[in-house]
Design a protein around this motif. Structure first.
Motif, PDB file in Angstrom:
ATOM      1  N   SER A  14       0.803  -1.228   0.000  1.00 45.18           N
ATOM      2  CA  SER A  14       0.000   0.000   0.000  1.00 45.18           C
ATOM      3  C   SER A  14       0.832   1.273   0.000  1.00 45.18           C
ATOM      4  CB  SER A  14      -0.926   0.008   1.230  1.00 45.18           C
ATOM      5  OG  SER A  14      -1.903  -0.993   1.090  1.00 45.18           O
ATOM      6  N   ALA A  15       2.148   1.154  -0.028  1.00 43.12           N
ATOM      7  CA  ALA A  15       3.018   2.330   0.072  1.00 43.12           C
ATOM      8  C   ALA A  15       2.745   3.354  -1.027  1.00 43.12           C
ATOM      9  CB  ALA A  15       4.485   1.913   0.063  1.00 43.12           C
ATOM     10  N   THR A  16       2.517   2.896  -2.245  1.00 40.77           N
ATOM     11  CA  THR A  16       2.239   3.826  -3.344  1.00 40.77           C
ATOM     12  C   THR A  16       0.953   4.590  -3.088  1.00 40.77           C
ATOM     13  OG1 THR A  16       3.418   2.465  -4.936  1.00 40.77           O
ATOM     14  CG2 THR A  16       1.822   4.013  -5.829  1.00 40.77           C
ATOM     15  N   LEU A  17      -0.079   3.891  -2.668  1.00 41.98           N
ATOM     16  CA  LEU A  17      -1.349   4.572  -2.369  1.00 41.98           C
ATOM     17  C   LEU A  17      -1.184   5.578  -1.235  1.00 41.98           C
ATOM     18  CD1 LEU A  17      -4.048   1.768  -2.557  1.00 41.98           C
ATOM     19  CD2 LEU A  17      -3.812   3.773  -4.027  1.00 41.98           C
ATOM     20  N   ILE A  18      -0.471   5.179  -0.210  1.00 44.58           N
ATOM     21  CA  ILE A  18      -0.247   6.089   0.922  1.00 44.58           C
ATOM     22  C   ILE A  18       0.475   7.342   0.453  1.00 44.58           C
ATOM     23  CG2 ILE A  18       0.970   6.342   3.129  1.00 44.58           C
ATOM     24  CD1 ILE A  18       0.316   3.281   3.563  1.00 44.58           C
ATOM     25  N   SER A  19       1.456   7.184  -0.424  1.00 46.23           N
ATOM     26  CA  SER A  19       2.182   8.358  -0.931  1.00 46.23           C
ATOM     27  C   SER A  19       1.291   9.229  -1.815  1.00 46.23           C
ATOM     28  CB  SER A  19       3.444   7.936  -1.687  1.00 46.23           C
ATOM     29  OG  SER A  19       3.125   7.361  -2.937  1.00 46.23           O
ATOM     30  N   ARG A  64      -3.128   7.690 -11.836  1.00 51.50           N
ATOM     31  CA  ARG A  64      -3.706   6.640 -12.697  1.00 51.50           C
ATOM     32  C   ARG A  64      -2.998   5.317 -12.453  1.00 51.50           C
ATOM     33  NH1 ARG A  64      -4.297   7.319 -18.790  1.00 51.50           N
ATOM     34  NH2 ARG A  64      -5.588   5.503 -18.499  1.00 51.50           N
ATOM     35  N   GLU A  65      -1.684   5.341 -12.371  1.00 51.88           N
ATOM     36  CA  GLU A  65      -0.922   4.116 -12.120  1.00 51.88           C
ATOM     37  C   GLU A  65      -1.299   3.474 -10.793  1.00 51.88           C
ATOM     38  OE1 GLU A  65       3.149   5.356 -12.510  1.00 51.88           O
ATOM     39  OE2 GLU A  65       3.038   5.443 -14.695  1.00 51.88           O
ATOM     40  N   ALA A  66      -1.667   4.284  -9.808  1.00 51.00           N
ATOM     41  CA  ALA A  66      -2.062   3.783  -8.490  1.00 51.00           C
ATOM     42  C   ALA A  66      -3.524   3.352  -8.445  1.00 51.00           C
ATOM     43  CB  ALA A  66      -1.794   4.850  -7.424  1.00 51.00           C
ATOM     44  N   GLY A  67      -4.286   3.651  -9.499  1.00 53.39           N
ATOM     45  CA  GLY A  67      -5.692   3.257  -9.553  1.00 53.39           C
ATOM     46  C   GLY A  67      -6.641   4.197  -8.851  1.00 53.39           C
ATOM     47  N   VAL A  68      -6.165   5.385  -8.485  1.00 46.56           N
ATOM     48  CA  VAL A  68      -6.983   6.363  -7.768  1.00 46.56           C
ATOM     49  C   VAL A  68      -7.888   7.143  -8.716  1.00 46.56           C
ATOM     50  CG1 VAL A  68      -6.841   8.460  -6.332  1.00 46.56           C
ATOM     51  CG2 VAL A  68      -5.311   6.529  -5.907  1.00 46.56           C
ATOM     52  N   ILE A  69      -7.425   7.325  -9.959  1.00 45.86           N
ATOM     53  CA  ILE A  69      -8.219   8.011 -10.978  1.00 45.86           C
ATOM     54  C   ILE A  69      -8.157   7.212 -12.273  1.00 45.86           C
ATOM     55  CG2 ILE A  69      -7.817  10.304  -9.979  1.00 45.86           C
ATOM     56  CD1 ILE A  69      -5.873  10.811 -12.374  1.00 45.86           C
ATOM     57  N   ASP A  70      -9.061   7.554 -13.181  1.00 44.26           N
ATOM     58  CA  ASP A  70      -9.004   7.000 -14.531  1.00 44.26           C
ATOM     59  C   ASP A  70      -9.334   8.123 -15.496  1.00 44.26           C
ATOM     60  OD1 ASP A  70      -8.595   5.220 -16.578  1.00 44.26           O
ATOM     61  OD2 ASP A  70     -10.102   3.792 -15.907  1.00 44.26           O
ATOM     62  N   MET A  71      -9.311   7.811 -16.774  1.00 47.02           N
ATOM     63  CA  MET A  71      -9.470   8.835 -17.797  1.00 47.02           C
ATOM     64  C   MET A  71     -10.336   8.279 -18.923  1.00 47.02           C
ATOM     65  SD  MET A  71      -6.517  10.031 -20.396  1.00 47.02           S
ATOM     66  CE  MET A  71      -6.702   8.470 -21.216  1.00 47.02           C
ATOM     67  N   ARG A  72     -11.111   9.164 -19.517  1.00 46.76           N
ATOM     68  CA  ARG A  72     -11.834   8.827 -20.740  1.00 46.76           C
ATOM     69  C   ARG A  72     -11.574   9.937 -21.741  1.00 46.76           C
ATOM     70  NH1 ARG A  72     -15.739  10.854 -17.377  1.00 46.76           N
ATOM     71  NH2 ARG A  72     -16.935  12.577 -18.220  1.00 46.76           N
ATOM     72  N   SER A  73     -11.599   9.597 -23.007  1.00 44.13           N
ATOM     73  CA  SER A  73     -11.384  10.598 -24.052  1.00 44.13           C
ATOM     74  C   SER A  73     -12.714  11.190 -24.477  1.00 44.13           C
ATOM     75  CB  SER A  73     -10.707   9.959 -25.266  1.00 44.13           C
ATOM     76  OG  SER A  73      -9.413   9.543 -24.916  1.00 44.13           O
ATOM     77  N   SER A  74     -12.690  12.486 -24.680  1.00 44.40           N
ATOM     78  CA  SER A  74     -13.847  13.212 -25.188  1.00 44.40           C
ATOM     79  C   SER A  74     -13.327  14.107 -26.305  1.00 44.40           C
ATOM     80  CB  SER A  74     -14.491  14.036 -24.074  1.00 44.40           C
ATOM     81  OG  SER A  74     -15.582  14.787 -24.571  1.00 44.40           O
ATOM     82  N   GLY A  75     -13.408  13.611 -27.532  1.00 50.04           N
ATOM     83  CA  GLY A  75     -12.795  14.339 -28.639  1.00 50.04           C
ATOM     84  C   GLY A  75     -11.294  14.280 -28.487  1.00 50.04           C
TER      85      GLY A  75
END
Length: 108
Positions: A14-19, A64-75
């Protein structure tokens, strides 16, 4: 003697998430995304956290790498949004393991 081996593994995992949550700019980004109904693009986030666009992009990549956010394309733009369910479950499990090890060690 107490054996915190399970906690050691859980905390390492969990170190990455904690950081992610420990860094001020990333916390600001999380709050901004949480207050957004449909997500935000890099320009919107840059205006809210008052750092350079490349710096925002760097933080977004780590998140994104930690899985805390994601992305979608809009145009041609990318819209970022929160994906906290799995990361929060991981942190809860980590702290539950730490609590169990602490209790087994007699509260030490």
């Amino acid at each position: 003697m107490a054996n915190y081996q399970q906690s050691k593994v859980a905390l390492t995992n969990s170190a990455t998430l904690i950081s992610i949550f420990a860094e001020k700019i990333r916390r600001q980004i999380i709050i901004a995304l949480g207050n957004s109904d449909d997500g935000l693009n890099v320009t919107d986030i840059t205006a809210l956290v008052d750092i350079s666009r490349p710096a925002v992009s760097h933080h977004l990549r780590l998140m994104r790498e930690a899985g805390v956010i994601d992305m979608r394309s809009s145009g041609v733009e990318h819209i970022y949004f929160l994906t906290l369910s799995a990361p929060l479950q991981q942190l809860q499990a980590t702290f539950a393991t730490l609590a169990a090890d602490t209790e087994a060690a007699g509260g030490k």
